[in-house]
Design a protein around this motif. Sequence first.
Motif, mmCIF file in Angstrom:
data_model
loop_
_atom_site.group_PDB
_atom_site.id
_atom_site.type_symbol
_atom_site.label_atom_id
_atom_site.label_comp_id
_atom_site.label_asym_id
_atom_site.label_seq_id
_atom_site.Cartn_x
_atom_site.Cartn_y
_atom_site.Cartn_z
ATOM 1 N N HIS A 155 0.856 -1.241 0.109
ATOM 2 C CA HIS A 155 -0.122 0.056 -0.138
ATOM 3 C C HIS A 155 0.866 1.449 -0.044
ATOM 4 O O HIS A 155 1.949 1.258 0.715
ATOM 5 N N ALA A 156 0.511 2.304 -0.782
ATOM 6 C CA ALA A 156 1.369 3.422 -0.918
ATOM 7 C C ALA A 156 0.495 4.806 -0.622
ATOM 8 O O ALA A 156 -0.525 4.823 -1.038
ATOM 9 N N ALA A 157 1.198 5.500 0.511
ATOM 10 C CA ALA A 157 0.424 6.719 0.614
ATOM 11 C C ALA A 157 0.432 7.692 -0.434
ATOM 12 O O ALA A 157 1.258 7.700 -1.174
ATOM 13 N N LEU A 227 1.348 2.957 -10.417
ATOM 14 C CA LEU A 227 1.259 2.182 -9.217
ATOM 15 C C LEU A 227 1.101 0.626 -9.455
ATOM 16 O O LEU A 227 1.529 -0.208 -8.752
ATOM 17 N N TYR A 228 0.261 0.341 -10.507
ATOM 18 C CA TYR A 228 -0.146 -1.006 -10.858
ATOM 19 C C TYR A 228 1.375 -1.598 -11.295
ATOM 20 O O TYR A 228 1.496 -2.587 -10.844
ATOM 21 N N SER A 457 6.390 7.623 0.463
ATOM 22 C CA SER A 457 4.903 7.585 -0.314
ATOM 23 C C SER A 457 5.023 7.507 -1.505
ATOM 24 O O SER A 457 6.346 7.419 -2.347
ATOM 25 N N TYR A 458 4.036 7.450 -2.354
ATOM 26 C CA TYR A 458 4.129 7.751 -3.643
ATOM 27 C C TYR A 458 4.327 9.348 -4.237
ATOM 28 O O TYR A 458 5.083 9.534 -4.971
ATOM 29 N N ASN A 459 3.647 10.281 -3.550
ATOM 30 C CA ASN A 459 3.827 11.522 -3.984
ATOM 31 C C ASN A 459 3.624 12.601 -2.939
ATOM 32 O O ASN A 459 2.964 13.712 -3.100
ATOM 33 N N GLU A 460 4.431 12.451 -1.755
ATOM 34 C CA GLU A 460 4.398 13.478 -0.630
ATOM 35 C C GLU A 460 5.703 14.290 -0.811
ATOM 36 O O GLU A 460 6.593 14.190 -0.189
#
Length: 518
Positions: A155-157, A227-228, A457-460
Amino acid sequence: ECNPIRRAMQWSRFRRICWLPWAALFPGGTTAALPPGYDEKLFCPVGKCLRPKEVQPGFVGPRASFHECIVEEAVAGSEEFQQSIERPKAWGQNLGEQAKLDLLEAGFHEMRCSQLSSRTDLPKEDSAAERIDDESLTHHRVNCTRRDGTRPSVHAAFYLWYGNPQFDNRWLHWDHKVLPHWDKNEDAKHEKFNWRPPEEPHSPFYPQRGTYSSRDNATLKAQFQELYNAGVDSAMCSWWGRKDWEGKRDDADSGANTDELIPSVLEAAALAGVGVSFHIEPYGGRGPETFLEDLAYITEHYGRHPGAYREPPSNKLVFWLYDVSAQHSKEDVGRWRKALDSVRGTQLDAIFLCLWIGGHHHDDISFVVDGGFDGAYTYFAAEGFTPGSNTKSWEGTAKKLKALDKIFVPAVGPGYDDTRVRPWNKHNVRDRKNGRYYDRMWQAAIDSNALAVSITSYNEWGEGTQIEPAVRYRSPWGKNYRDYGRHVEPDFYLQKTREWSDKYKDFHCGGYGRGEEL
């Protein structure tokens, strides 16, 4: 000069008139690299595919100079092969969506040579209900089921608070203010101002997509496809209250209304094959009672969407409750227990994970148990920022919680640097070490035998924890922005995430169930 929209227009006009012709005159020089927003994507014509191109060591130039379009079926070195070589067409957000549409209508595409095969048609935009799985457009992922019916999941923030004048009529979050320090003497050492996108956003890195808007559906679709391909099972969408809620929305005081975007997010997630879980942030007035209202609202409005992530084998929605921990909420433990117990066994029942701080001074285990939570997650990407984010504690914590039939989810991250918004926080910076920091955290997560792993995170971008593609950049006023290294692609950390996601799932299910698709 203080108007960000006017500044963006002036800078964009300067780049079109001055920079691009200058770069074209000197294609081999070190000044030829284009500024962000002009070459995020590369396109090849029908029948040709994109591949990396060999260049001289030390060469610097636009992204197109490092790639070429070729006929993959041609014999390498043959005359046909040499004649097929063509420079790819570059596109970026600053060139406008119409320019990209013109390329697509002319038959251009983004497929790399390993993906193209004999296919020459272009991917089509489909709704989530009409999604067509196509191995030529996406990567095969390792998905598997344990013997107890659970699945190792990643799981990614994922943050939805970004906005720009094109889509939101103003800047959101990219113009983050410099935050104050609680000590007045320390605070006085640091100038207070708002960052000025698109030239100078609030991050130490510069996004390859430019200063995008989370309201842009094309951006959301591209992000969820990433993400996939990276092996992520759910995006932990940062959620700051219902769209009609009046109060604090985020720490930047931008007023970003994340709930308004969830329908588009779910559609993009379902189209890509990724789920959406809900990261409940500390919006103004949040408490156990308001969370019950949020839970009912989210379940009713979003719970049946194919893009909503459900954890097998219970098939329940997943909620991450940030800043709900023994340190932050111990006095409310009884209220949380009452609230969560009230929905058990009902259609509102879900998996509820609270923040794990850890350490001897905070009785987090008692808080998880007494509060009625299903488990806890560590969140923080800066190792040692909290005792719970110390990787050496993860294996023991996972065992203790598992003995109590509770879930432990360690959070891995590529590094940490929030000094553009918290200049007084340099002691918490964690260098990426060219990917080695991320590797070490992932290995510790695997060694902990945790049920799931989260990524911060993915994009913080403001805290420098993102794995979303980044590029090197220098602003007109001399501010430097980093990428992930001179000898790696902008998606370096997405590639690493895919490798580690596969390793993690192989570790848990290597002997059985491997290769099942969700």
